[in-house]
Write an enzyme that holds these catalytic residues in place. Structure first.
Site, PDB file in Angstrom:
ATOM      1  N   GLY A   1       0.818  -1.198   0.000  1.00 51.24           N
ATOM      2  CA  GLY A   1       0.000   0.000   0.000  1.00 51.24           C
ATOM      3  C   GLY A   1       0.851   1.246   0.000  1.00 51.24           C
TER       4      GLY A   1
ATOM      5  CE  LYS B   1      -0.255  -0.606   4.148  1.00 51.07           C
ATOM      6  NZ  LYS B   1       0.392  -1.685   4.909  1.00 51.07           N
TER       7      LYS B   1
ATOM      8  CG  ASP C   1       3.370  -9.526   6.685  1.00 47.65           C
ATOM      9  OD1 ASP C   1       4.271 -10.346   6.405  1.00 47.65           O
ATOM     10  OD2 ASP C   1       3.238  -8.444   6.087  1.00 47.65           O
TER      11      ASP C   1
END
Length: 411
Positions: free
Chosen positions: A2, A19, A117
């Site tokens: 992003g 974002k 992540d």
């Protein structure tokens, strides 16, 4: 994936980060709508987490069909930026960063949130040293690491847990492994599986759990091996990982009581538990090196050889100068001085002639003394040679003196 924008919240009068998520190309309408709904759902879940070491999510909105997250703005740099510019970091500093990140992830797990992540790019470090985790559950939803329609991998799997690479669902244990991989990269300069452009090759190594052994000898390396256990059930919880990292950051030896010893698949060998090291099987191509023989003391022989070489050189020099030719010149006979005086009275004048012939012999004697010394371990020999050379005498040409005495006239 992003784009992050710095924005101003006009209603609350604060600076925020916005974002804008980037959807994977090639999605049809149904898949695109599913990705948007998943991103918004996970954004709302992340908004439930309130922790000083986690970036807060304020809102999720949709702009022109693209989801956007409104988050806390933190002037900072990522751990990935720090590694790119400065390389491997000090283990104690890495432990400080890891302890703060583990605290935020532990709170997330307690709230039922799995990050999914954890990597250096999602660990932010503020100017005052505060560490914050960002992007809870969002990057995975935006297909940062997913199998595409063509079967390729989008993103890098370098920080994935082995079970994720094998297709299992993410769990809190997966976050523990990813945090261990992230801190391993900060300490060693590269992830546990190395750096390679072959994404599928790295993914295969991740699935097999073939990590590179740490080269840094520090208690942090031992703690990270516990986080990098191959089986999820053998890893510590995120709270236990936080305590291990806090101990290392404070300069104390971490306590592994109650934790399973680090183990791995068949390709990994584990040494004693006190100082755990993961090593790879020894290559068979390298034959054992023969023992190096201890050099003997040849100093006396070396000295004798030097003396012998010196004597040979000196002898050759003397031979070239003709010292050993053995020729001797005899001295010519000595000629005595003679004087001849002649007086004549019959003539009006008197003449006296004196002739002197003298040959003076000259003897030149040259004495050369050569001393030869040969030294070995047990024998010493000394030789003295005397040579006399006589050069022929040089004769002085005779000298003649004439004296003429005139007869006085008128007597």
């Amino acid at each position: 994936m992003g784009v992050v924008w710095r924005a101003q919240d006009e209603r609350l009068g604060r600076v925020v980060a916005v974002k804008q998520l980037l959807l994977q190309p090639g999605l049809d309408a149904a898949e695109k709508d599913e990705a948007i709904q998943r991103a918004m759902r996970e954004g709302r879940i992340a908004a439930k987490l309130h922790h000083p070491n986690a970036i807060a999510v304020y809102d999720v909105v949709e702009e022109d069909g693209v989801p956007c997250l409104v988050m806390e703005y933190l002037p900072s740099y990522s751990l990935a930026d720090a590694l790119s510019e400065g390389g491997p970091m000090d283990p104690v500093e890495v432990a400080h960063i890891g302890a703060q990140a583990a605290a935020a992830l532990s709170a997330a797990h307690a709230a039922g949130i799995v990050h999914r992540d954890v990597k250096p790019g999602n660990v932010l470090i503020a100017e005052n040293g505060v560490v914050k985790i960002t992007d809870f559950g969002i990057s995975r939803a935006s297909d940062d690491i997913t199998v595409t329609k063509t079967g390729l991998i989008a993103g890098t799997p370098a920080y994935l847990a082995p079970e994720i690479a094998r297709g299992a669902d993410p769990t809190p244990a997966s976050d523990v492994y990813s945090l261990g991989s992230t801190l391993f990269a900060a300490m060693e300069g590269e992830p546990p599986y190395g750096v390679s452009e072959n994404t599928l090759g790295v993914l295969h190594a991740v699935a097999a759990g073939r990590i590179n052994p740490p080269t840094v000898d520090h208690p942090l390396a031992d703690a990270l091996l516990y986080l990098l256990n191959y089986e999820p059930d053998d890893r510590p919880t995120m709270g236990q990982a936080r305590d291990l990292l806090n101990a290392v950051a404070a300069g104390r030896a971490p306590t592994f009581t109650g934790l399973p010893a680090p183990v791995g698949p068949a390709a990994t060998t584990v040494m004693d538990a006190d100082r755990t090291r993961v090593v790879r099987p020894t290559p068979r191509t390298a034959p054992p090196m023969p023992p190096v023989a201890k050099p003997s003391n040849n100093r006396p022989l070396v000295i004798a050889a030097i003396f012998l070489a010196t004597l040979l050189a000196l002898g050759g020099l003397l031979f070239a100068l003709g010292v050993f030719n053995g020729k001797r010149n005899d001295t010519p006979p000595v000629t005595n001085s003679s004087t001849s005086v002649t007086t004549t009275d019959a003539t009006p004048s008197s003449q006296v002639t004196t002739t002197t012939s003298e040959s003076t012999p000259t003897r030149e004697t040259t004495t050369t003394t050569t001393t030869t010394t040969t030294t070995t371990t047990t024998t010493t020999t000394t030789t003295t040679t005397t040579t006399t050379t006589t050069k022929p005498s040089v004769s002085t040409p005779p000298t003649t003196t004439s004296v003429v005495v005139g007869q006085p006239t008128g007597r």
